[in-house]
Design a protein around this motif. Structure first.
Motif, mmCIF file in Angstrom:
data_model
loop_
_atom_site.group_PDB
_atom_site.id
_atom_site.type_symbol
_atom_site.label_atom_id
_atom_site.label_comp_id
_atom_site.label_asym_id
_atom_site.label_seq_id
_atom_site.Cartn_x
_atom_site.Cartn_y
_atom_site.Cartn_z
ATOM 1 N N ILE A 118 -17.792 5.275 -12.218
ATOM 2 C CA ILE A 118 -16.869 6.036 -11.846
ATOM 3 C C ILE A 118 -16.425 5.719 -10.340
ATOM 4 O O ILE A 118 -15.271 5.734 -10.078
ATOM 5 C CB ILE A 118 -17.079 7.620 -11.993
ATOM 6 C CG1 ILE A 118 -17.078 7.736 -13.921
ATOM 7 C CG2 ILE A 118 -16.073 8.636 -11.714
ATOM 8 C CD1 ILE A 118 -17.564 9.211 -14.250
ATOM 9 N N LYS A 119 -17.533 5.870 -9.574
ATOM 10 C CA LYS A 119 -17.362 5.645 -8.106
ATOM 11 C C LYS A 119 -16.740 4.232 -8.093
ATOM 12 O O LYS A 119 -16.009 4.083 -6.825
ATOM 13 C CB LYS A 119 -18.765 5.782 -7.316
ATOM 14 C CG LYS A 119 -18.374 5.618 -5.826
ATOM 15 C CD LYS A 119 -19.941 5.730 -5.120
ATOM 16 C CE LYS A 119 -19.644 5.371 -3.604
ATOM 17 N NZ LYS A 119 -21.019 5.648 -2.970
ATOM 18 N N THR A 120 -17.218 3.269 -8.695
ATOM 19 C CA THR A 120 -16.591 1.938 -8.657
ATOM 20 C C THR A 120 -15.078 2.165 -8.900
ATOM 21 O O THR A 120 -14.215 1.483 -8.066
ATOM 22 C CB THR A 120 -17.396 0.854 -9.394
ATOM 23 O OG1 THR A 120 -18.617 0.960 -9.314
ATOM 24 C CG2 THR A 120 -16.476 -0.487 -9.462
ATOM 25 N N PHE A 121 -14.566 2.815 -9.710
ATOM 26 C CA PHE A 121 -13.299 2.976 -10.125
ATOM 27 C C PHE A 121 -12.550 3.308 -8.912
ATOM 28 O O PHE A 121 -11.393 3.137 -8.598
ATOM 29 C CB PHE A 121 -13.014 3.809 -11.518
ATOM 30 C CG PHE A 121 -13.635 3.352 -12.754
ATOM 31 C CD1 PHE A 121 -13.644 1.640 -13.037
ATOM 32 C CD2 PHE A 121 -14.256 4.060 -13.669
ATOM 33 C CE1 PHE A 121 -13.885 1.141 -14.290
ATOM 34 C CE2 PHE A 121 -14.293 3.295 -14.935
ATOM 35 C CZ PHE A 121 -14.358 1.949 -15.006
ATOM 36 N N ALA A 125 -9.484 2.020 -6.894
ATOM 37 C CA ALA A 125 -8.486 2.725 -6.728
ATOM 38 C C ALA A 125 -7.735 2.881 -5.604
ATOM 39 O O ALA A 125 -6.674 3.021 -5.077
ATOM 40 C CB ALA A 125 -8.343 4.154 -7.726
ATOM 41 N N GLU A 126 -8.704 3.476 -4.438
ATOM 42 C CA GLU A 126 -8.402 3.900 -3.028
ATOM 43 C C GLU A 126 -7.958 2.447 -2.378
ATOM 44 O O GLU A 126 -6.930 2.612 -1.794
ATOM 45 C CB GLU A 126 -9.685 4.274 -2.426
ATOM 46 C CG GLU A 126 -9.594 4.534 -0.963
ATOM 47 C CD GLU A 126 -10.958 4.810 -0.423
ATOM 48 O OE1 GLU A 126 -11.441 4.192 0.561
ATOM 49 O OE2 GLU A 126 -11.457 6.179 -0.643
ATOM 50 N N ALA A 164 -5.370 4.828 -10.535
ATOM 51 C CA ALA A 164 -4.773 5.078 -9.208
ATOM 52 C C ALA A 164 -3.599 5.948 -9.480
ATOM 53 O O ALA A 164 -2.960 6.854 -9.118
ATOM 54 C CB ALA A 164 -4.185 3.973 -8.392
ATOM 55 N N ALA A 165 -3.031 5.645 -10.786
ATOM 56 C CA ALA A 165 -1.720 6.261 -11.543
ATOM 57 C C ALA A 165 -2.120 7.761 -12.228
ATOM 58 O O ALA A 165 -1.518 8.754 -11.860
ATOM 59 C CB ALA A 165 -1.220 5.261 -12.225
ATOM 60 N N LEU A 171 -10.521 11.604 -9.767
ATOM 61 C CA LEU A 171 -11.373 10.380 -8.749
ATOM 62 C C LEU A 171 -11.453 11.109 -7.289
ATOM 63 O O LEU A 171 -12.587 10.930 -6.791
ATOM 64 C CB LEU A 171 -11.061 9.241 -9.042
ATOM 65 C CG LEU A 171 -11.068 8.449 -10.264
ATOM 66 C CD1 LEU A 171 -10.265 7.002 -10.117
ATOM 67 C CD2 LEU A 171 -12.149 8.675 -10.868
ATOM 68 N N PHE A 172 -10.294 11.802 -6.903
ATOM 69 C CA PHE A 172 -10.367 12.122 -5.263
ATOM 70 C C PHE A 172 -10.503 13.510 -5.165
ATOM 71 O O PHE A 172 -9.880 14.531 -5.893
ATOM 72 C CB PHE A 172 -9.141 11.591 -4.932
ATOM 73 C CG PHE A 172 -9.030 10.268 -4.697
ATOM 74 C CD1 PHE A 172 -9.350 9.321 -4.062
ATOM 75 C CD2 PHE A 172 -8.307 9.324 -5.838
ATOM 76 C CE1 PHE A 172 -9.330 7.827 -3.875
ATOM 77 C CE2 PHE A 172 -8.308 8.027 -5.674
ATOM 78 C CZ PHE A 172 -8.725 7.480 -4.895
ATOM 79 N N LYS A 173 -11.231 13.990 -4.258
ATOM 80 C CA LYS A 173 -11.455 15.344 -4.102
ATOM 81 C C LYS A 173 -10.301 15.846 -3.533
ATOM 82 O O LYS A 173 -9.732 16.905 -3.455
ATOM 83 C CB LYS A 173 -12.676 15.602 -3.059
ATOM 84 C CG LYS A 173 -14.022 15.830 -3.996
ATOM 85 C CD LYS A 173 -15.252 15.943 -2.817
ATOM 86 C CE LYS A 173 -16.559 15.632 -3.759
ATOM 87 N NZ LYS A 173 -17.839 16.040 -2.847
ATOM 88 N N ASP A 174 -9.478 14.829 -2.547
ATOM 89 C CA ASP A 174 -8.384 15.236 -1.735
ATOM 90 C C ASP A 174 -7.533 14.037 -1.983
ATOM 91 O O ASP A 174 -7.670 13.135 -1.360
ATOM 92 C CB ASP A 174 -8.724 15.726 -0.375
ATOM 93 C CG ASP A 174 -7.445 15.847 0.478
ATOM 94 O OD1 ASP A 174 -6.394 16.088 0.077
ATOM 95 O OD2 ASP A 174 -7.446 15.992 1.647
ATOM 96 N N ALA A 175 -6.658 14.178 -2.768
ATOM 97 C CA ALA A 175 -5.534 13.053 -2.849
ATOM 98 C C ALA A 175 -4.227 13.181 -2.133
ATOM 99 O O ALA A 175 -3.271 12.236 -2.304
ATOM 100 C CB ALA A 175 -5.313 12.921 -4.410
ATOM 101 N N SER A 176 -4.297 14.071 -1.230
ATOM 102 C CA SER A 176 -2.931 14.310 -0.402
ATOM 103 C C SER A 176 -2.434 13.207 0.000
ATOM 104 O O SER A 176 -1.451 13.175 0.762
ATOM 105 C CB SER A 176 -3.235 15.665 0.443
ATOM 106 O OG SER A 176 -4.210 15.431 1.327
#
Length: 298
Positions: A118-121, A125-126, A164-165, A171-176
């Protein structure tokens, strides 16, 4: 002299008009431009841009991410380069990106723990989202219409762009940082995500899927990644193309599902034999906004 020049210009215009913008090869791709979009973990991450040789403004951009199990591969693989040049010949600004190969010389199979997968994804994505943001910052230079961003990927690259979509909030704690990124469409070649339940009306994006029903690495429907046993560290359920198409169908979002019965992970390759239907769908649905839910079995 002016009449002759006007006639030549008119003839050229009529020739181009007789062909279909974004669905026919009518432009010569310019020489590749390479730009660094980020530096992470001591790596210089770059992207290759292939432009059509035309003077149009507000061009759609097609940003693609190669596969390779997050451990190998390159945006300069022959097939990726060929895809980019074809897209540029259709009128797209085509971009192939490099990203952190966090599993280089390491396993991404059943002996690698699910949390690590999951971290790899997330990291891939980042990188992809940062590359998209970078291209948006270059919109004037490349004459890009930021309302017409199409993304795509193969295998691991497809997992990254789909994540990413559709799984940004998972996946992201903060996707802002990425909240303003909107995509017109996705091309997924044998891809999957961790959880389709995160797809909703707000983030549903029309998608073209290619997948083999006997893919033993990335599941066609919903099944464990690499079909790992439940007792193995790498046991992680993923939602593949069939499951994602079903979710988009429920949300009344356009999709094209191309299914290859009994085919394996080789369907993650660039579908050159089917690119005509792909780019026609790009034009009709992603660019013109038609609603189409289509399923093909090959």
């Amino acid at each position: 002299m002016k009449r002759i020049l006007f006639g030549a210009v008119l003839f050229l215009y009529l020739q181009v008009s007789a062909q279909q913008h974004f669905t026919d090869s009518i432009y010569k791709p310019k020489a590749r431009k390479t730009l660094t979009y980020a530096e992470k973990d001591g790596q210089e991450l770059y992207l290759d841009v292939y432009e059509p040789d035309n003077s149009f403004k507000n061009r759609p951009v097609f940003i693609f991410m190669h596969g390779g199990g997050f451990g190998f591969g390159s945006p300069r693989n022959d097939h990726e380069v060929k895809l980019a040049k074809i897209a540029a010949s259709y009128g797209y600004v085509a971009v192939q990106i490099s990203y952190r190969l966090t599993r280089k010389d390491q396993s991404f199979g059943c002996d690698f723990e699910a949390e690590g997968k999951i971290k790899t994804f997330k990291l891939a994505a980042e990188d992809f989202l940062d590359a998209v943001n970078f291209m948006i910052s270059k919109k004037e230079e490349f004459k890009i219409d930021t309302e017409k961003i199409i993304i795509g990927g193969s295998s691991a690259g497809a997992e990254a762009v789909l994540s990413a979509a559709f799984n940004r909030d998972l996946l992201f704690k903060d996707a802002s940082k990425y909240e303003n990124l909107k995509f017109k469409g996705i091309l997924s070649l044998a891809g999957a995500i961790v959880d389709k339940r995160y797809i909703n009306k707000e983030n549903a994006v029309p998608t073209v899927f290619f997948h083999g029903t006997a893919d033993n690495l990335v599941p066609y429907a919903t099944a464990p990644h690499h079909f790992c046993d439940k007792a193995e560290p790498g046991y992680l359920i993923l939602d593949g193309s069939r499951s994602l198409a079903d979710k988009l169908k429920k949300l009344d979002t356009s999709y094209m599902l191309n299914t290859f019965p009994e085919a394996g992970h080789e369907i993650s390759g660039i579908p050159f034999d089917h690119l005509q239907i792909v780019f026609q769908y790009f034009d009709d649905v992603f660019l013109k906004g038609e609603n189409q839910q289509i399923e093909h079995t090959f």
